[in-house]
Design an enzyme around this catalytic site. Structure first.
Site, short mmCIF file in Angstrom:
data_model
loop_
_atom_site.label_atom_id
_atom_site.label_comp_id
_atom_site.label_asym_id
_atom_site.label_seq_id
_atom_site.Cartn_x
_atom_site.Cartn_y
_atom_site.Cartn_z
N ARG A 23 9.25 -1.67 -8.43
CA ARG A 23 7.84 -1.21 -8.32
C ARG A 23 7.66 -0.99 -6.91
O ARG A 23 6.81 0.23 -6.57
CB ARG A 23 6.79 -1.98 -9.11
N ASN A 41 5.20 -3.30 -14.84
CA ASN A 41 6.31 -3.90 -15.80
C ASN A 41 5.64 -3.75 -17.04
O ASN A 41 4.57 -3.88 -17.17
CB ASN A 41 6.75 -5.16 -15.31
#
Length: 94
Positions: A23, A41
């Site tokens: 990320r 996520n």
């Protein structure tokens, strides 16, 4: 957002992509390209990426996600294209 070709890209990234800095890496790529959005996520082990901006720059982000140069290991990326909602600021990890 720049230009008349603004889009919203939603990409679901499958593979070994959680707990490996994916990320953060995605955020850095998106900011470099001038995109706004977020990466998070999901409960099933994927990373969901939402980015808005110029179509060409979103294509570049999608290519980066598929490049093999990401943290971890990407086995598949499923994309969806929509009209931008225009409600995003910056690019954040969720």
């Amino acid at each position: 957002m720049s230009g008349i070709s603004a889009v919203r890209l939603t990409a679901f990234v499958r593979g070994q992509v959680q707990g490996v800095g994916f990320r953060w890496w995605t955020r850095s790529q998106a900011l470099r390209l001038g995109l706004v959005g977020w990466a998070r996520n999901t409960d099933d082990g994927r990373v969901e990426v939402v980015a808005e901006g110029d179509r060409e720059r979103c294509d570049q982000l999608l290519a980066a996600l598929r490049s093999g140069e990401t943290p971890g290991s990407v086995s598949a990326v499923v994309e969806r294209w929509d009209d931008p909602k225009g409600n995003l600021k910056g690019f954040v990890e969720r």
